[in-house]
Motif scaffolding. Structure first.
Motif, PDB file in Angstrom:
ATOM      1  N   THR A  45      43.724 -47.650 -56.961  1.00  0.00           N
ATOM      2  CA  THR A  45      45.044 -47.320 -57.498  1.00  0.00           C
ATOM      3  C   THR A  45      44.881 -46.294 -58.624  1.00  0.00           C
ATOM      4  N   ALA A  46      45.998 -45.843 -59.150  1.00  0.00           N
ATOM      5  CA  ALA A  46      45.950 -44.846 -60.217  1.00  0.00           C
ATOM      6  C   ALA A  46      45.136 -45.369 -61.400  1.00  0.00           C
ATOM      7  N   VAL A  50      46.601 -42.915 -66.240  1.00  0.00           N
ATOM      8  CA  VAL A  50      47.807 -42.440 -65.562  1.00  0.00           C
ATOM      9  C   VAL A  50      48.932 -43.469 -65.698  1.00  0.00           C
ATOM     10  N   ASN A 237      45.054 -40.858 -55.859  1.00  0.00           N
ATOM     11  CA  ASN A 237      45.315 -42.307 -55.690  1.00  0.00           C
ATOM     12  C   ASN A 237      46.712 -42.726 -56.144  1.00  0.00           C
ATOM     13  N   MET A 238      47.729 -41.908 -55.845  1.00  0.00           N
ATOM     14  CA  MET A 238      49.099 -42.205 -56.300  1.00  0.00           C
ATOM     15  C   MET A 238      50.069 -42.281 -55.114  1.00  0.00           C
ATOM     16  N   TRP A 241      53.759 -43.379 -55.669  1.00  0.00           N
ATOM     17  CA  TRP A 241      54.456 -42.639 -56.721  1.00  0.00           C
ATOM     18  C   TRP A 241      55.291 -41.504 -56.134  1.00  0.00           C
ATOM     19  N   ALA A 275      51.579 -37.913 -63.884  1.00  0.00           N
ATOM     20  CA  ALA A 275      50.610 -37.063 -63.188  1.00  0.00           C
ATOM     21  C   ALA A 275      49.923 -36.069 -64.111  1.00  0.00           C
ATOM     22  N   CYS A 278      46.489 -37.010 -64.753  1.00  0.00           N
ATOM     23  CA  CYS A 278      45.500 -36.882 -63.673  1.00  0.00           C
ATOM     24  C   CYS A 278      44.472 -35.803 -63.967  1.00  0.00           C
ATOM     25  N   TYR A 287      38.012 -39.916 -60.679  1.00  0.00           N
ATOM     26  CA  TYR A 287      38.281 -39.449 -59.312  1.00  0.00           C
ATOM     27  C   TYR A 287      37.013 -38.977 -58.612  1.00  0.00           C
TER      28      TYR A 287
END
Length: 389
Positions: A45-46, A50, A237-238, A241, A275, A278, A287
């Motif tokens: 997940t985020a 984030v 990984n969003m 969203w 975002a 990110c 990431y």
């Protein structure tokens, strides 16, 4: 009311993957333990940074409509990302933030696809791509592409299948369902051939951040007229969203802004402010570690599937999918996937959704699951395949 439905609905098929997910949910409600290798969604997940950015945006009351083109700071952040990761100068003025890659594709097709015109795409390909074309009364023209072409369009295919009715091409690199990318040299030739014929090239790069065997690459480095689709769903990984972006030639930005204003008003303000985080060094480090984990899983699952007797004729170089030939076991991949679900408790997806060329002989497996679960899936599949027919 039923007789008043638009005729275009006849050209949009059900998403069979989701039907399979309903079957899986029914089994789980009965207490069955399933291993999911079906839906294309990161199991990560985020990152917390984030999530914290989203919470701060809400606490600060940053919940109003934004520009239809997106929050200026986020457009600038995406522009900087292209500069830092790809060495590309992509002005923020060419970037349009959207409500997911789906909205980006919808806007691109709304702007470029005329009723009755054809858009070339490979068979197999992601089903929604052809349905976006159909939604604007265009015709998705699927061109069968096998492993010898990495399941992608080639320049020769484009030239052979281009007619007076063809408007352009819609490509995906890396691709869903195959996880394969188009070779750079081939993409150069495709773009040139399409441009020579006065057509458009849309390249879906939503899995671009998950490329494992070559340096980061974007088709933006080849031609400024290419329309690029990208997303915060996969590498970032969003998924839930619903945030993506388009990169388009400067001259058509006002037209797409007009469409976005009318169709969406704007993307989610909360998702946009989140975002921004990110692109922080902390998030990007996370990431890249997750990307390395996806590669580790790929390097496990492909040999394991081959050892079981599945054909994997092309090593997937990106995304988190293996497109596997199951013809050694069946001539009906749909029935095979359902039997694997019911008997082995492993969720895989038949080629049915991705086009007729591979519908009966291929299945897609997602390795967006833990290594422990992937290893258990192989144990279950081995036991299932060892059963007498």
């Amino acid at each position: 009311m039923e007789n008043n439905l638009a005729s275009r609905l006849a050209h949009i098929a059900p998403f069979h993957v989701m039907e399979l997910m309903k079957m899986a949910a029914a089994l789980e409600s009965q207490g069955r333990h399933l291993i999911h290798m079906g839906i294309g969604e990161p199991d990560f997940t985020a990152p917390q940074i984030v999530i914290d950015a989203a919470a701060k945006a809400m606490a600060d009351g940053r919940l109003q409509y934004t520009s239809a083109l997106g929050v200026p700071a986020l457009r600038e952040a995406i522009s900087n990302h292209y500069a830092e990761k790809f060495g590309l100068n992509v002005p923020a003025s060419r970037i349009i933030v959207t409500a997911g890659a789906s909205a980006a594709l919808l806007l691109a097709c709304a702007a470029l696809v005329e009723a009755g015109r054809e858009v070339l795409m490979p068979d197999p390909c992601y089903p929604c791509n052809r349905h976006f074309v159909a939604a604007f009364e265009g015709k998705a023209k699927l061109v069968a592409s096998g492993p010898e072409h990495r399941f992608q369009l080639s320049d020769q295919m484009v030239r052979e299948h281009w007619t007076s009715d063809t408007a352009g091409v819609l490509l995906a690199s890396p691709s869903n369902p195959t996880g394969t990318s188009i070779a750079v040299g081939e993409l150069v030739k495709i773009i040139a051939s399409v441009k020579e014929r006065g057509g458009f090239t849309i390249v879906d790069e939503i899995y671009q951040g998950l490329s494992y065997d070559a340096p980061p690459f974007s088709a933006l480095s080849l031609d400024d007229d290419v329309v690029i689709i990208n997303s915060f769903s996969k590498y970032f990984n969003m998924t839930g969203w619903r945030l993506g972006w388009l990169v388009v030639p400067e001259r058509i930005v006002p037209e797409l802004e007009k469409l976005s204003q009318n169709l969406f008003i704007c993307p989610s303000s909360i998702a946009q402010h989140a975002a921004l985080a990110c692109f922080s060094p902390e998030a990007l480090t996370i990431y890249e570690k997750r990307k390395a984990e996806f590669k580790r899983r790929r390097d496990y699952i492909v040999p394991a599937l081959r050892e079981l007797g599945f054909g994997v004729p092309v090593m997937p170089d990106g995304a988190f999918y293996v497109y596997a030939d199951c013809s050694r076991f069946t001539n009906d991949a749909d029935a095979f996937a359902k039997q694997v679900l019911n008997d082995a408790g492993v969720v895989i997806v038949p080629g049915l959704d991705f086009g007729p060329a591979t519908a009966s002989s291929y299945v897609r497996l997602s390795y967006a699951n833990s290594m422990e679960n992937l290893q258990e899936a192989i144990v279950r599949l081995r036991k299932f395949l060892a059963q007498p027919a």
